[in-house]
Write an enzyme that holds these catalytic residues in place. Structure first.
Site, PDB file in Angstrom:
ATOM      1  N   CYS A 380       7.926 -71.059-151.567  1.00 13.33           N
ATOM      2  CA  CYS A 380       8.696 -70.543-151.831  1.00 13.33           C
ATOM      3  C   CYS A 380       8.119 -69.159-150.739  1.00 13.33           C
ATOM      4  O   CYS A 380       8.068 -69.292-150.127  1.00 13.33           O
ATOM      5  CB  CYS A 380       8.797 -70.452-152.924  1.00 13.33           C
ATOM      6  SG  CYS A 380      10.414 -69.114-153.497  1.00 13.33           S
ATOM      7  N   HIS A 515      10.638 -75.019-155.146  1.00 13.46           N
ATOM      8  CA  HIS A 515       8.793 -75.329-155.895  1.00 13.46           C
ATOM      9  C   HIS A 515       9.363 -76.604-156.048  1.00 13.46           C
ATOM     10  O   HIS A 515       9.740 -77.175-158.058  1.00 13.46           O
ATOM     11  CB  HIS A 515       9.827 -74.082-156.955  1.00 13.46           C
ATOM     12  CG  HIS A 515       9.218 -72.849-157.002  1.00 13.46           C
ATOM     13  ND1 HIS A 515       8.415 -72.486-157.182  1.00 13.46           N
ATOM     14  CD2 HIS A 515      10.197 -71.959-156.601  1.00 13.46           C
ATOM     15  CE1 HIS A 515       8.654 -71.331-156.612  1.00 13.46           C
ATOM     16  NE2 HIS A 515       9.822 -70.793-156.435  1.00 13.46           N
ATOM     17  N   GLU A 517       7.008 -78.251-157.082  1.00 16.32           N
ATOM     18  CA  GLU A 517       5.546 -78.774-158.792  1.00 16.32           C
ATOM     19  C   GLU A 517       6.845 -79.294-159.862  1.00 16.32           C
ATOM     20  O   GLU A 517       6.159 -79.063-160.654  1.00 16.32           O
ATOM     21  CB  GLU A 517       4.806 -77.363-158.835  1.00 16.32           C
ATOM     22  CG  GLU A 517       5.002 -76.555-158.964  1.00 16.32           C
ATOM     23  CD  GLU A 517       5.896 -75.317-158.116  1.00 16.32           C
ATOM     24  OE1 GLU A 517       6.167 -73.856-158.394  1.00 16.32           O
ATOM     25  OE2 GLU A 517       5.912 -75.653-157.247  1.00 16.32           O
TER      26      GLU A 517
END
Length: 543
Positions: A380, A515, A517
């Site tokens: 990001c 993102h 994750e």
């Protein structure tokens, strides 16, 4: 019909109700049951989207674009079931819905009160959409005794009376502190916590007791006697070296057996925990180690990066190595040479963030990684800073910057004003509110054939990832940047929004606008994190 398990907390906050809920959900799932996990947050914010990371920690984003509590990340990682916006609600949202109905005249002039209107709204949320599930686990945020939590406790008290007998149980997570001078665990705080809970009409069925040592039989007996629970329902929740050891530890302590017994369900077969055992073996017995520098701006609050920490751990599990984290405040690099801080690391990760503070330090981290061939992962904001670094130091655009930091003659990164969600055009303006105005949730990205990132994903040409951002790399500079080696290897399907950048001649340098994750699981590590840790492992053997 679903059965309901309500998880409350007492004595102190941050005991790990979310983790306990996730672990119990995983155990029930391992017995073949379908589970759903939900979170009730008593704060007055509509959602955590505009809350400071230092106040709240990570904002976990779901596929459908909800900004939710970080505990939903635990739920997803432990059960593999994607959470939705219907799995988390706050007092703020409940009041907003009620007041909207009141203004519309839905209540026909009635006086709006906490009981029944607020409690009914909470009950409606808890009981809705649960068809097809065997168990619904509902975590109540905060601690027993918090004034803002009272409507939620009243609502879950009523639910037990509203549903058929035997369809609801309460689990109370509590702390047994050890007093060195006395040489014993103290049960009195738990007794008072349960007393508070019982005073509002809730009798816990199971006590889940956080402790750093075994609970002696006498203390277990005392807790059962004074808290009015069976002695077998006093469950030891010992501290663990890894959160992924918790499901096996809870099973060994008898939590899932006690839950089934509370519902009068016969436990015919033990849970299938082989996969949990396998990953815990890898965690306990790594075949090597890598050091990753996380160059961020909220490094003093590790919960701000909860999913990131876990995704790096998953990458380590996939590569059978321990991942050691070196936390570095990005502002340090604005006044000091990054080399002494970064020369020893095997990879550099620059995570998401907002605002100008520390931005120049992140740009310096990206420059160090590019020039020294250190694996770099920009997420990001970390991707945006890598693009600005390339513009300044490779393309010669000295004034390259982001409009997030103020007016600039070379806006390499700017505010998005419109984008496609499916077939619908979404628009935003600079003057809009901060809350709920970002590009949120799952969006597709088209990958360039033959790119490194396409290979990382298994040679696919389209992916779907979760986003949370308001600013985007300016495609007007795309050609100039690509002429200097920064490849735009992923774009939105309409070709308007850059999603991924990479350097072809670098060992591993990838920046992503999304993102990843948020979608990583211990049993299904995200390919980007697996590949990043693999690249870090290769570097660890070269230096």
């Amino acid at each position: 019909m679903a059965r309901y398990i309500f998880i409350t907390g007492g004595v102190v906050s941050s005991l790990g109700k979310g983790l306990a809920s996730a672990a119990l959900g995983a155990l029930l799932q391992a017995r073949g049951y379908k589970v759903r996990l939900r979170k009730l947050d008593p704060y007055l914010n509509l959602d955590p989207g505009t809350m400071s990371p230092y106040q709240h920690g990570e904002v976990f984003v779901t596929d459908d674009g909800a900004e939710t509590d970080l505990d939903l990340g635990h739920y997803e990682r432990f059960t593999g079931r994607p959470a939705t916006k219907q799995d988390n609600i706050t007092t703020g949202r409940i009041y907003q819905d009620i007041l909207t109905k009141e203004r519309r005249g839905d209540y026909l002039g009635a006086t709006i009160q906490v009981i029944p209107h607020v409690t009914n709204a909470i009950k409606e949320f808890v009981l809705s959409g649960n068809d097809g599930y065997d168990f619904v686990l509902v975590e109540i945020g905060g601690t027993v005794g918090d004034i803002e939590g009272l409507p939620f406790f009243e609502a879950i008290r009523q639910i037990r009376n509203d549903l058929p007998r035997g369809d609801v149980i309460y689990i109370h997570l509590t702390l047994l502190p050890y007093i060195p001078s006395a040489g014993e665990l103290k049960t009195k705080p738990t007794q008072h916590s349960v007393k508070e809970l019982r005073s509002i009409g809730i009798q816990p069925d199971i006590l889940l007791c956080r402790t750093d040592r075994p609970i002696p039989k006498e203390e277990r007996r005392k807790l059962g006697l004074f808290c009015n629970v069976r002695e077998t329902a006093v469950i030891e929740a010992r501290d663990a070296d890894s959160i992924y050891a918790v499901p096996e530890a809870y099973h060994a302590a008898g939590l899932d057996d006690e839950v089934l017994a509370a519902f009068a369900i016969a436990a015919e077969e033990p849970p299938a925990l082989e996969r949990w055992h396998k990953i815990n073996e890898r965690i306990r017995n790594p075949e090597g180690a890598v050091t990753i520098a996380i160059v961020g701006k909220y490094t003093g609050m590790k919960d701000a990066y909860k999913s990131l920490i876990e995704a790096l751990s998953h990458g380590g599990i996939a590569n059978k190595v321990e991942v050691k984290l070196d936390w570095i405040e990005s502002e340090v690099f604005e006044n000091e040479d990054p080399a002494p801080f970064l020369e020893h690391v095997n990879g550099i990760l620059v995570p998401g963030g907002f605002g100008q503070r520390g931005a120049e330090g992140k740009i310096e981290a990206a420059r160090f990684a590019r020039e020294r061939d250190v694996p770099y992962f920009g997420i990001c904001f970390g991707m945006q800073m890598a693009v600005i670094e390339a513009a300044r130091n490779l393309a010669g655009i000295a004034e390259a910057n982001s409009t997030e930091f103020g007016p600039t003659s070379e806006p390499l990164v700017g505010l998005m004003t419109e984008w496609l969600r499916g077939n619908e055009l979404e628009r935003r303006s600079q003057a809009g509110d901060l809350g709920g105005t970002m590009r949120l949730g799952a969006y597709p990205a088209a990958l360039k054939r033959g790119s490194r990132v396409s290979k990382v994903y298994g040679d696919v040409l389209e992916i779907s990832e979760r986003h949370r951002h308001r600013y985007e790399v300016n495609t007007a500079y795309k050609d100039r940047l690509e002429q200097h080696g920064l490849r735009f290897s992923g774009m939105s399907p309409d070709g308007v929004l850059p999603e991924i950048v990479e350097y072809e001649d670098h060992p591993w340098f990838i920046g992503v606008q999304f993102h990843p994750e948020l979608k990583s699981r211990p049993f299904e590590p995200h390919p980007l994190f697996s590949s990043f840790i693999e690249a870090a492992l290769v570097r660890s053997r070269l230096v």
